[in-house]
Design a protein around this motif. Structure first.
Motif, PDB file in Angstrom:
ATOM      1  N   THR A  44     -90.058  51.004 -22.493  1.00 26.39           N
ATOM      2  CA  THR A  44     -91.495  50.839 -22.659  1.00 26.39           C
ATOM      3  C   THR A  44     -92.198  52.131 -22.276  1.00 26.39           C
ATOM      4  O   THR A  44     -91.995  52.662 -21.184  1.00 26.39           O
ATOM      5  N   LEU A  45     -93.016  52.618 -23.196  1.00 24.90           N
ATOM      6  CA  LEU A  45     -93.823  53.816 -22.991  1.00 24.90           C
ATOM      7  C   LEU A  45     -95.275  53.375 -22.869  1.00 24.90           C
ATOM      8  O   LEU A  45     -95.781  52.680 -23.754  1.00 24.90           O
ATOM      9  N   CYS A  46     -95.935  53.749 -21.768  1.00 19.42           N
ATOM     10  CA  CYS A  46     -97.338  53.377 -21.561  1.00 19.42           C
ATOM     11  C   CYS A  46     -98.172  54.619 -21.302  1.00 19.42           C
ATOM     12  O   CYS A  46     -97.768  55.506 -20.545  1.00 19.42           O
ATOM     13  N   ALA A  47     -99.339  54.665 -21.921  1.00 14.63           N
ATOM     14  CA  ALA A  47    -100.302  55.734 -21.683  1.00 14.63           C
ATOM     15  C   ALA A  47    -101.551  55.109 -21.084  1.00 14.63           C
ATOM     16  O   ALA A  47    -102.041  54.089 -21.575  1.00 14.63           O
ATOM     17  N   GLN A  48    -102.052  55.723 -20.017  1.00 20.14           N
ATOM     18  CA  GLN A  48    -103.311  55.307 -19.407  1.00 20.14           C
ATOM     19  C   GLN A  48    -104.318  56.424 -19.640  1.00 20.14           C
ATOM     20  O   GLN A  48    -104.093  57.553 -19.213  1.00 20.14           O
ATOM     21  N   VAL A  49    -105.405  56.111 -20.343  1.00 28.01           N
ATOM     22  CA  VAL A  49    -106.441  57.101 -20.625  1.00 28.01           C
ATOM     23  C   VAL A  49    -107.644  56.795 -19.743  1.00 28.01           C
ATOM     24  O   VAL A  49    -108.174  55.676 -19.759  1.00 28.01           O
ATOM     25  N   GLY A  81    -108.127  50.845 -21.177  1.00 31.46           N
ATOM     26  CA  GLY A  81    -107.735  52.198 -21.549  1.00 31.46           C
ATOM     27  C   GLY A  81    -106.235  52.425 -21.537  1.00 31.46           C
ATOM     28  O   GLY A  81    -105.784  53.552 -21.401  1.00 31.46           O
ATOM     29  N   GLN A  82    -105.460  51.349 -21.690  1.00 27.76           N
ATOM     30  CA  GLN A  82    -104.004  51.473 -21.666  1.00 27.76           C
ATOM     31  C   GLN A  82    -103.415  51.067 -23.016  1.00 27.76           C
ATOM     32  O   GLN A  82    -103.857  50.103 -23.632  1.00 27.76           O
ATOM     33  N   ALA A  83    -102.404  51.821 -23.447  1.00 30.79           N
ATOM     34  CA  ALA A  83    -101.647  51.489 -24.657  1.00 30.79           C
ATOM     35  C   ALA A  83    -100.168  51.558 -24.309  1.00 30.79           C
ATOM     36  O   ALA A  83     -99.723  52.512 -23.671  1.00 30.79           O
ATOM     37  N   CYS A  84     -99.408  50.538 -24.725  1.00 27.43           N
ATOM     38  CA  CYS A  84     -97.965  50.494 -24.464  1.00 27.43           C
ATOM     39  C   CYS A  84     -97.221  50.152 -25.746  1.00 27.43           C
ATOM     40  O   CYS A  84     -97.718  49.379 -26.574  1.00 27.43           O
ATOM     41  N   VAL A  85     -96.047  50.744 -25.890  1.00 30.65           N
ATOM     42  CA  VAL A  85     -95.146  50.421 -26.995  1.00 30.65           C
ATOM     43  C   VAL A  85     -93.740  50.270 -26.426  1.00 30.65           C
ATOM     44  O   VAL A  85     -93.429  50.834 -25.377  1.00 30.65           O
ATOM     45  N   THR A  86     -92.906  49.513 -27.113  1.00 26.28           N
ATOM     46  CA  THR A  86     -91.528  49.305 -26.672  1.00 26.28           C
ATOM     47  C   THR A  86     -90.596  49.616 -27.834  1.00 26.28           C
ATOM     48  O   THR A  86     -90.866  49.228 -28.966  1.00 26.28           O
ATOM     49  N   THR A  87     -89.498  50.319 -27.528  1.00 22.16           N
ATOM     50  CA  THR A  87     -88.511  50.659 -28.548  1.00 22.16           C
ATOM     51  C   THR A  87     -87.116  50.663 -27.944  1.00 22.16           C
ATOM     52  O   THR A  87     -86.946  50.927 -26.756  1.00 22.16           O
ATOM     53  N   SER A  88     -86.149  50.365 -28.772  1.00 17.93           N
ATOM     54  CA  SER A  88     -84.744  50.499 -28.356  1.00 17.93           C
ATOM     55  C   SER A  88     -84.049  51.514 -29.260  1.00 17.93           C
ATOM     56  O   SER A  88     -82.822  51.576 -29.311  1.00 17.93           O
ATOM     57  N   ALA A  89     -84.852  52.324 -29.969  1.00 16.83           N
ATOM     58  CA  ALA A  89     -84.320  53.270 -30.955  1.00 16.83           C
ATOM     59  C   ALA A  89     -84.220  54.701 -30.435  1.00 16.83           C
ATOM     60  O   ALA A  89     -84.208  55.637 -31.225  1.00 16.83           O
ATOM     61  N   ILE A  90     -84.138  54.884 -29.118  1.00 16.54           N
ATOM     62  CA  ILE A  90     -83.981  56.232 -28.574  1.00 16.54           C
ATOM     63  C   ILE A  90     -82.488  56.476 -28.374  1.00 16.54           C
ATOM     64  O   ILE A  90     -81.828  55.733 -27.654  1.00 16.54           O
ATOM     65  N   PRO A  91     -81.946  57.508 -29.013  1.00 14.98           N
ATOM     66  CA  PRO A  91     -80.506  57.752 -28.902  1.00 14.98           C
ATOM     67  C   PRO A  91     -80.107  58.314 -27.532  1.00 14.98           C
ATOM     68  O   PRO A  91     -80.950  58.750 -26.750  1.00 14.98           O
ATOM     69  N   VAL A  92     -78.805  58.312 -27.268  1.00 16.55           N
ATOM     70  CA  VAL A  92     -78.264  58.851 -26.022  1.00 16.55           C
ATOM     71  C   VAL A  92     -78.646  60.327 -25.895  1.00 16.55           C
ATOM     72  O   VAL A  92     -78.627  61.069 -26.867  1.00 16.55           O
ATOM     73  N   GLY A  93     -79.039  60.725 -24.693  1.00 13.12           N
ATOM     74  CA  GLY A  93     -79.404  62.115 -24.422  1.00 13.12           C
ATOM     75  C   GLY A  93     -80.759  62.199 -23.750  1.00 13.12           C
ATOM     76  O   GLY A  93     -81.404  61.187 -23.481  1.00 13.12           O
ATOM     77  N   THR A  94     -81.193  63.417 -23.483  1.00 12.66           N
ATOM     78  CA  THR A  94     -82.497  63.657 -22.860  1.00 12.66           C
ATOM     79  C   THR A  94     -83.492  64.019 -23.950  1.00 12.66           C
ATOM     80  O   THR A  94     -83.219  64.880 -24.792  1.00 12.66           O
ATOM     81  N   HIS A  95     -84.636  63.353 -23.926  1.00 12.37           N
ATOM     82  CA  HIS A  95     -85.648  63.521 -24.966  1.00 12.37           C
ATOM     83  C   HIS A  95     -87.019  63.747 -24.352  1.00 12.37           C
ATOM     84  O   HIS A  95     -87.429  63.014 -23.442  1.00 12.37           O
ATOM     85  N   ALA A  96     -87.745  64.744 -24.859  1.00  9.53           N
ATOM     86  CA  ALA A  96     -89.141  64.954 -24.470  1.00  9.53           C
ATOM     87  C   ALA A  96     -89.978  63.850 -25.103  1.00  9.53           C
ATOM     88  O   ALA A  96     -89.747  63.456 -26.247  1.00  9.53           O
ATOM     89  N   VAL A  97     -90.948  63.341 -24.341  1.00  7.00           N
ATOM     90  CA  VAL A  97     -91.851  62.301 -24.830  1.00  7.00           C
ATOM     91  C   VAL A  97     -93.282  62.794 -24.631  1.00  7.00           C
ATOM     92  O   VAL A  97     -93.633  63.266 -23.546  1.00  7.00           O
ATOM     93  N   THR A  98     -94.099  62.683 -25.681  1.00  6.85           N
ATOM     94  CA  THR A  98     -95.502  63.076 -25.592  1.00  6.85           C
ATOM     95  C   THR A  98     -96.373  61.900 -26.004  1.00  6.85           C
ATOM     96  O   THR A  98     -96.122  61.270 -27.028  1.00  6.85           O
ATOM     97  N   ALA A  99     -97.392  61.621 -25.183  1.00  6.88           N
ATOM     98  CA  ALA A  99     -98.394  60.606 -25.505  1.00  6.88           C
ATOM     99  C   ALA A  99     -99.688  61.347 -25.809  1.00  6.88           C
ATOM    100  O   ALA A  99    -100.197  62.078 -24.961  1.00  6.88           O
TER     101      ALA A  99
END
Length: 137
Positions: A44-49, A81-99
Motif C-alpha cells: 500500500t502506497l499512501c500520499a498525504q498532502v 488530503g490522503q490518497a492510497c493505492v494497493t498493488t501486488s505488481a512490484i517485482p523483486v528488487g529495490t524500486h524508487a517510488v514517487t508520489a
C-alpha cells in the motif's frame, strides 16, 4: 474599488486596485506499507498532502504513484488530503517510488519520493522416494 463620497468640507474621491491571490503551498509525504514486502505481497502506497498556513484551502484531485520498474497508479485525495493505492505488481528488487500531487486551482503541486525493496518469497521443497525401500534392480 474604494469610494469616498465626500462631505461639506472635503470633496469625494475614489481609487481602484487589484490583488493577486496565489496558490497555497503544498507538501506531500509518502508512506509504504509493509516496509519489507515479498514477491506477490500487496503493498500500500499512501500520499498525504498538506497545505502550509495561513492557507485554508483543502487539496483536491489526484496523486500519481510511479514505481520505477513497476506500475504507475493513480489515487484520489479524500477530504483529509490522503490518497492510497494497493498493488501486488512490484517485482523483486529495490524500486524508487514517487508520489506526485499535480495541484488544483487553489493549491500548488508537490511530490515525495522513497523506495521499496521487494524480497523473494520463501519456498519449501519436499522429496518423496517411491518405493520407500527399493531393492537392487
Amino acid at each position: 474599488m474604494a469610494t469616498y463620497s465626500g462631505d461639506t468640507g472635503v470633496a469625494g474621491s475614489g481609487d481602484t486596485g487589484s490583488v493577486t491571490v496565489g496558490q497555497g503551498v503544498s507538501t506531500t509525504t509518502l508512506t509504504i506499507t509493509p516496509a519489507s514486502p515479498v514477491c506477490g505481497q500487496s503493498v500500500t502506497l499512501c500520499a498525504q498532502v498538506t497545505v502550509a498556513s495561513p492557507s485554508t484551502c483543502t487539496p483536491t484531485g489526484t496523486v500519481t504513484f510511479t514505481v520505477a520498474g513497476g506500475p504507475t497508479l493513480t489515487g484520489t485525495l479524500n477530504a483529509s488530503g490522503q490518497a492510497c493505492v494497493t498493488t501486488s505488481a512490484i517485482p523483486v528488487g529495490t524500486h524508487a517510488v514517487t508520489a506526485t500531487y499535480g495541484g488544483d486551482t487553489g493549491v500548488a503541486g508537490s511530490s515525495a519520493s522513497g523506495s521499496v525493496t521487494v524480497g523473494q518469497a520463501a519456498s519449501t521443497t519436499a522429496l518423496t522416494i517411491t518405493p520407500a525401500s527399493p531393492v537392487c534392480g
